[in-house]
Design an enzyme around this catalytic site. Structure first.
Site, PDB file in Angstrom:
ATOM      1  N   ASP A  63       5.159  -5.709  -4.234  1.00  0.00           N
ATOM      2  CA  ASP A  63       4.167  -5.049  -3.369  1.00  0.00           C
ATOM      3  C   ASP A  63       4.257  -5.483  -1.914  1.00  0.00           C
ATOM      4  O   ASP A  63       3.258  -5.507  -1.196  1.00  0.00           O
ATOM      5  CB  ASP A  63       2.736  -5.305  -3.891  1.00  0.00           C
ATOM      6  N   LYS A  79       7.870  -2.221   0.234  1.00  0.00           N
ATOM      7  CA  LYS A  79       9.240  -1.688   0.164  1.00  0.00           C
ATOM      8  C   LYS A  79       9.273  -0.174   0.392  1.00  0.00           C
ATOM      9  O   LYS A  79      10.104   0.338   1.140  1.00  0.00           O
ATOM     10  CB  LYS A  79       9.863  -2.028  -1.202  1.00  0.00           C
ATOM     11  N   ASN A 123       6.915   0.326 -13.650  1.00  0.00           N
ATOM     12  CA  ASN A 123       6.073  -0.847 -13.304  1.00  0.00           C
ATOM     13  C   ASN A 123       5.914  -0.909 -11.788  1.00  0.00           C
ATOM     14  O   ASN A 123       4.980  -1.508 -11.277  1.00  0.00           O
ATOM     15  CB  ASN A 123       6.666  -2.163 -13.856  1.00  0.00           C
ATOM     16  N   GLY A 158       5.125   0.487  -8.005  1.00  0.00           N
ATOM     17  CA  GLY A 158       4.239   1.444  -7.338  1.00  0.00           C
ATOM     18  C   GLY A 158       4.535   1.304  -5.859  1.00  0.00           C
ATOM     19  O   GLY A 158       4.179   0.296  -5.252  1.00  0.00           O
ATOM     20  N   HIS A 159       5.279   2.248  -5.303  1.00  0.00           N
ATOM     21  CA  HIS A 159       5.700   2.151  -3.902  1.00  0.00           C
ATOM     22  C   HIS A 159       4.919   3.175  -3.079  1.00  0.00           C
ATOM     23  O   HIS A 159       5.024   4.373  -3.314  1.00  0.00           O
ATOM     24  CB  HIS A 159       7.208   2.396  -3.786  1.00  0.00           C
ATOM     25  N   GLN A 185       9.829  -4.499  -7.556  1.00  0.00           N
ATOM     26  CA  GLN A 185       9.284  -5.844  -7.783  1.00  0.00           C
ATOM     27  C   GLN A 185       9.730  -6.776  -6.646  1.00  0.00           C
ATOM     28  O   GLN A 185       9.884  -6.302  -5.540  1.00  0.00           O
ATOM     29  CB  GLN A 185       9.716  -6.390  -9.162  1.00  0.00           C
TER      30      GLN A 185
END
Ligand code: GDP
Ligand code: IMO
Ligand code: MG
Length: 419
Positions: free
Chosen positions: A13, A16, A38, A40-41, A221
């Protein structure tokens, strides 16, 4: 040309998605190389906000090609939902998004196994996103996985074999589930995947390199969640580090170019696991509030703390970072004093090198720097930076030994300063 890699240096988080979107105009291809939904951008521009899970963050910038690489694990049901949401908001994808045939499929039972395993762990749970990431990579490594390319050959039989195995595994847990409803949306998702070009992405990428095309590999990640070098076992199940781009795309190490390392001006973590600089006081609460530190998908509050330069130096070393990107500088606007962890004290001994384990008593040793207490969110050039902010940047560059090339002062695409 070489493949440039952009990856997170902390516990995910870092921002990115935002920076990949900003950098995409310089590239021909953007590709995800590991992880799955998994991730969330978040991207914000023109007063709209988008959250991407499996689709690369280059999707909004013109007709660039976006690739879901072989190292990714793909959930057909979540992928379909993501595609539909983007298409509904006026972003057609079918010509611009391609999927590796070697990417592994997250089965509905992988999600169930993830949830069952977490609930069996009780207080020792990892705090996974519950998306089936661990069980899918487990099947990949144990050679039981199903890949996107399998959709094209004898799929029903392969699917049934896998599901039978998973049902036997699930029977070992006290866990109730309703597979039928999950299967319906999963198979609808498979139909959605079939609308896209399924490719041998390693050939596509290497041919593009020969044609002097520019490629950006987008990490998911962060380094501290890497399966080998993160705070094991509180990690994800893939190699989030730069080497993951080689295996997750089929790119030779000598064909990696710039390695952009992205970090927040402070630190966050979601889920369980050690976090030496975590704050449990009003300072941490203020970071959470000002940084809107709630999971982009699950809404889970993120744990917050001061920047950890011991961990950051380690991440820079493991990845061979060539340029740093500092995010969420504006969140530090509020603080009179800013702390940066420069060493750990473990059993009374001060260390600067990231140790084997950070579980147990790790006391951060802090350097204190004056805050700038100035609103940075509308700044456009580095000439506007407050003196104290420049001192904070210089301190980090000196400690880490790598230049900070981009500074982000807000969530919007426009709130980005390239130095
Ligand atoms: P990712 O997973 O690394 O792409 O990061 P996330 O999207 O999960 O989390 C980053 C969050 O911070 C998102 O809500 C972004 O919109 C937001 N964000 C990104 N850069 C900045 C920044 O410079 N300042 C502020 N205040 N928010 C930012
Ligand atoms: P992005 O790409 C932050 C964390 C989970 C959990 C651990 C394992 O948005 O930065 P998993 O579901 O992968 O088995 O969970 O990893 N985690 C993330 N934390 N950002 C992410 O992705 C994450 N993906 C997984 O919270 O602690
Ligand atoms: Mg995220």
């Amino acid at each position: 040309m070489k493949v440039d890699v952009l990856l997170g240096l902390q516990w995910g988080d870092e921002g990115k998605g935002k920076v990949v979107d900003v950098l995409t105009p310089e590239y021909d291809i953007v590709s995800r190389f590991q992880g799955g939904p998994n991730a969330g951008h978040t991207l914000e521009f023109e007063e709209k906000k988008y959250v991407l899970r499996s689709i690369p963050s280059g999707i909004f910038q013109g007709n660039k090609i976006n690739i879901i690489g072989n190292g990714v694990v793909l959930d057909p049901a979540l992928f379909k939902a993501e595609v539909e949401a983007l298409e509904a908001s006026g972003h057609p994808l079918t010509k611009r998004l391609k999927i590796s045939k070697k990417a592994h499929l997250i089965l509905p039972t992988h999600r169930l196994l993830d949830l069952a395993s977490e609930s069996a762990k009780g207080t020792g749970k990892i705090g996974t996103t519950g998306k089936g990431i661990g069980p899918t990579y487990t099947d990949k490594i144990s050679r039981n996985g199903l890949r996107v390319g399998d959709i094209l050959h004898n799929f029903d039989e392969k699917y049934k074999t896998a599901i039978t195995r998973h049902k036997e595994m699930l029977a070992q847990y006290e866990f109730e589930y309703d597979l039928a409803s999950l299967e319906k949306e999963w198979f609808d998702g498979i139909e959605c995947i079939k609308k896209f070009e399924l490719i041998d992405s390693e050939h596509v990428i290497n041919n593009a390199l020969k044609e002097d095309k520019k490629i950006l590999a987008e990490g998911a990640q962060g380094t501290m969640l890497d399966i080998d070098f993160g705070s094991y076992p509180f990690v994800t199940s893939s190699n989030t580090i730069c080497a993951g781009a080689c295996t997750g795309l089929g790119v030779a190490p000598r064909n990696i170019g710039e390695v952009y390392g992205i970090f927040k001006a402070y630190c966050t973590r979601v889920g369980s696991g050690p976090f030496p600089t975590e704050l449990f006081d009003e300072t941490g609460d203020l970071m959470r509030k000002n940084g809107n530190e709630f999971g982009s998908v699950t809404g889970r509050p993120r744990r917050c703390g001061w920047i950890d330069l011991v961990a950051l130096k380690y991440a820079v070393m493991i990845n061979g970072i060539t340029q740093l990107i500092m995010m969420k500088s504006d969140v530090m606007d509020a603080f009179e004093t800013i702390k940066a962890c420069v060493a750990y004290k473990i059993d009374g001994v001060e260390i600067e090198e990231f140790p084997y384990s950070i579980e147990g008593e790790v006391e951060p040793v802090y350097a204190e720097l004056p805050g700038w207490q100035t609103d940075m969110t509308s700044m456009q050039t580095e000439d506007e930076f407050p003196e104290e902010f420049n001192a904070y940047l210089a301190f980090i560059e000196e400690e880490i030994g790598v230049p900070v090339k981009i500074v982000s002062v807000g969530p919007d695409r426009a709130q980005t300063i390239i130095r």
